[in-house]
Design an enzyme around this catalytic site. Structure first.
Site, PDB file in Angstrom:
ATOM      1  N   ASP A   1       0.850  -1.178   0.000  1.00 29.84           N
ATOM      2  CA  ASP A   1       0.000   0.000   0.000  1.00 29.84           C
ATOM      3  C   ASP A   1       0.892   1.237   0.000  1.00 29.84           C
ATOM      4  OD1 ASP A   1      -2.381   1.607   0.398  1.00 29.84           O
ATOM      5  OD2 ASP A   1      -1.707   1.837   2.466  1.00 29.84           O
TER       6      ASP A   1
ATOM      7  N   ASP B   1      -1.761  -1.167   6.359  1.00 20.15           N
ATOM      8  CA  ASP B   1      -1.879  -0.664   7.728  1.00 20.15           C
ATOM      9  C   ASP B   1      -2.769  -1.522   8.607  1.00 20.15           C
ATOM     10  OD1 ASP B   1      -4.426  -0.103   6.887  1.00 20.15           O
ATOM     11  OD2 ASP B   1      -4.181   2.071   6.862  1.00 20.15           O
TER      12      ASP B   1
ATOM     13  N   ASP C   1      -6.682  -1.562   4.656  1.00 15.96           N
ATOM     14  CA  ASP C   1      -6.310  -2.577   3.679  1.00 15.96           C
ATOM     15  C   ASP C   1      -6.738  -3.975   4.115  1.00 15.96           C
ATOM     16  OD1 ASP C   1      -4.882  -0.750   1.930  1.00 15.96           O
ATOM     17  OD2 ASP C   1      -3.416  -0.619   3.535  1.00 15.96           O
TER      18      ASP C   1
END
Length: 649
Positions: A337, A526, A530
């Site tokens: 991410d 995190d 996500d």
């Protein structure tokens, strides 16, 4: 310890309760029994060698046998009463058979060596578990709290949420809390593996075991001693260590089937001996029982997993058991991410473009007025950059577009390009996006007056980490909800060529499904936004999970700190651990394959097979314990850990 090794439920329970008392090698009961048995066998050998009294020889051998057999025969009999068999069963039968043949010395040697291997196995497991539980030693047993305006020292168990804890410079925090008064730098290296102290002030969340730097603090307690971040990490890892990976399931399956199978083979050998009328086949059946013992196979993976998970915890990485560890060792694609993983998640204004008579302050003035009640990360960046803000009324949010309101009766808007026409600022917007920034436009009374570039900077270590992953053969992919131009620019700066942008959470999960269909894939995020992608990946890795219940609970792997360097370190560690697992399983199976025919055809006798078999088990245990030693690369993340942890490991 695996059931295939012949350990009873009662024994395992006793060992669990005594684990904290097993502080040294000689405190292991099997080791003490083996030492006593060995001393008696040595005395018997000296008597035999010097021609001493023969009436003393047999009692010495019997005493050596009884002492060593005490370490496994009682537990074996209890298992048999429950209908369970294991390696202890094979050893018990072999020892009894040797006694029946009058080979007391061989029977005593078998029991002596098996007791040593059992003791080494128990000691290695207890030792690696103590390395994990040593985290709890980071927390002081007492704390100073304010009661009725006075400082009072209380036991750790007496702390309750809401208490005000006084932490002087150089002291460790007794539990989790929130700073009320004071500013300092906190050393969290033992918890997160990060060597750089963290600046902290009023409102900062702080965690048990952190070392206070230069400033005295008053901290409001937010967690009891039993539920603080350190205790929670230990509890989760200990609970999850039982999760088995493919390698451990394979080893257990082979071991559980091999024991009854070899008993059947031994019976067939004895029957063959009766048929041909050669008693020697009875002895060979006993030797085959020992040769086929799968204890080395059964312990080969568990001791490696426990050692490896404990080592990872010391460098600030939480691994949810053997299953997650083995899967991590097979990963070849890593999806990351952008926000909060590759970047700091602290957006800042880096540029302001204007048009007409508007100045930069005018643009920020209106933008800050519109963003004054927003919780969006971009809003915080704009508010931090604006010296003052306009008084905006009738503020309304347009989902997916921006904000609009009124200033002195004029209609003002702030939002993404497309919703607001960039007009003369089109070139500036393109330049901002190509620089990896998010551009927002500000419109006053129908006229665009400025564009603000906000960028979430890459972590300083990001490029180095991506280069290291690429050099190790990993494919890296960036997933983000940001626009393609900005995402591509940041990806290029990070060294990532495969970028997926404009993604919603469900889009990220779908991309992960596509990636994992090609090769084993890990998702780094995190742990909250996500969550779908983390759950879909072969391995979910949560970044910066210290203090986050959601991240720790949902991810397979949790990087407790904010240093992205831990990612390649734990990947290297998992690869090395998986290699050690395969070495142990291969060695154990090879040993059985070689010893069985040698035993069956009389090439090796009982004493020789016992010696080779138990020495091999010691080698397997020692090799597994290697997984608890951080290699040169992984040690980088743990170099600042406290000496107490390294001593315990």
């Amino acid at each position: 310890m695996s059931a295939a090794c012949g350990c009873s439920d009662e024994k395992n329970g006793t060992k669990a309760s005594e684990e904290e008392e097993t502080a040294s090698f000689w405190q292991v009961s099997e080791i003490r029994a083996a030492a006593a048995s060995g001393a008696l066998l040595l005395a018997a050998w000296i008597v035999s060698l010097t021609g001493g009294p023969q009436g003393l020889l047999l009692p010495l051998e019997i005493m050596a046998l009884l002492i060593a057999a005490w370490t496994f025969v009682p537990s074996t009999l209890r298992r048999l009463l429950k209908g369970k068999i294991g390696v202890g069963t094979l050893m018990t039968i072999a020892a009894a058979g040797a006694v029946a043949l009058g080979q007391f010395e061989e029977a005593a040697m078998l029991a002596f060596l098996y007791a040593i291997s059992e003791g080494l196995e128990e000691y290695s497991l207890a030792k690696t578990r103590r390395g994990l539980r040593a985290l709890l030693d980071l927390v002081p047993v007492e704390a100073i709290v304010l009661r009725d305006g006075a400082e009072v020292t209380v036991a750790l168990s007496a702390l309750a949420p809401g208490d005000r804890m006084v932490v002087r410079p150089g002291e460790r925090l007794a539990t989790d809390g929130r700073i009320i008064i004071g500013r300092t730098s906190l050393d969290t290296s033992a918890l997160t593996g990060e060597s750089v102290p963290v600046e902290a002030g009023p409102g900062t969340e702080v965690y048990a075991g952190s070392i206070n730097g230069t400033g005295p603090l008053e901290v409001e307690v937010t967690s009891t001693a039993e539920n603080n971040s350190v205790a929670r990490v230990v509890q989760i890892v200990e609970a999850e260590q039982s999760r088995k990976g493919p390698g451990q399931r394979l080893a257990d399956s082979i071991a559980s089937k091999l024991v009854p199978g070899i008993l059947i083979v031994a019976v067939l050998i004895i029957i063959f001996g009766f048929i041909v009328g050669e008693p020697v086949w009875f002895e060979r059946a006993l030797v085959v029982l020992v040769a086929a013992s799968p204890c080395a196979l059964a312990i080969s993976v568990p001791v490696t997993v426990v050692a490896s998970v404990g080592a990872a915890s010391r460098m600030g990485v939480l691994i949810k058991g053997g299953g997650a560890l083995e899967t991590l060792g097979r990963i070849r694609t890593i999806a990351l991410d952008k926000t909060g993983t590759l970047t700091r998640n602290k957006p800042a204004v880096i540029d302001v473009a204007t048009t007409g008579s508007a100045s930069k302050d005018d643009v920020l003035f209106l933008a800050a007025g519109l963003e004054s009640r927003s919780e969006h990360p971009l809003a915080h960046a704009i508010l931090a950059a604006a010296p003052d803000r306009a008084f905006v009324t009738d503020v309304d949010t347009v989902p997916g577009a921006g904000l609009e309101g009124r200033v002195d009766g004029r209609r003002v808007r702030l939002g993404r390009p497309g919703w607001i026409d960039a007009g003369p600022l089109a070139a500036d917007v393109q330049r901002m996006q190509q620089a990896g920034a998010t551009a927002v436009l500000i419109e006053d009374n129908g006229q665009v007056i400025g564009a603000i570039a906000v960028r979430d900077e890459l972590r300083p270590e990001t490029r180095q980490v991506i280069d290291r992953l690429s050099a190790s053969g990993y494919t890296t992919v960036m997933l983000t909800g940001d626009n393609l131009v900005t995402a591509t620019a940041l990806g290029k700066a990070a060294g990532i060529t495969k970028v997926h942008a404009d993604l919603r959470p469900e889009d990220k999960a779908e991309i992960i499904r596509t990636l994992k269909a090609r090769q084993p894939t890990a998702m780094v995020g995190d742990g909250v936004n996500d969550a779908p992608a983390l759950a879909t990946a072969d391995t979910g890795i949560a970044m910066g999970a210290m203090g986050s219940d959601v991240a720790i609970e949902t991810a397979d792997i949790a990087l407790m700190g904010e240093d992205l360097n831990h990612l390649p370190q734990v990947l290297d560690h998992a690869r090395r651990t998986r290699s050690i697992m395969l070495q142990n399983v291969g060695l154990s199976l090879l040993l059985i394959a070689v010893l069985i025919p040698l035993a069956l055809f009389g090439t090796l006798g009982l004493a020789a097979v016992v010696l080779i078999h138990e020495l091999a088990e010691i080698v397997v245990i020692a090799n597994g314990v290697r997984a608890g030693r951080l290699s040169r690369t992984t040690a980088l993340g743990a170099a600042q850990s406290v000496p107490a942890l390294e001593a315990a490991a």
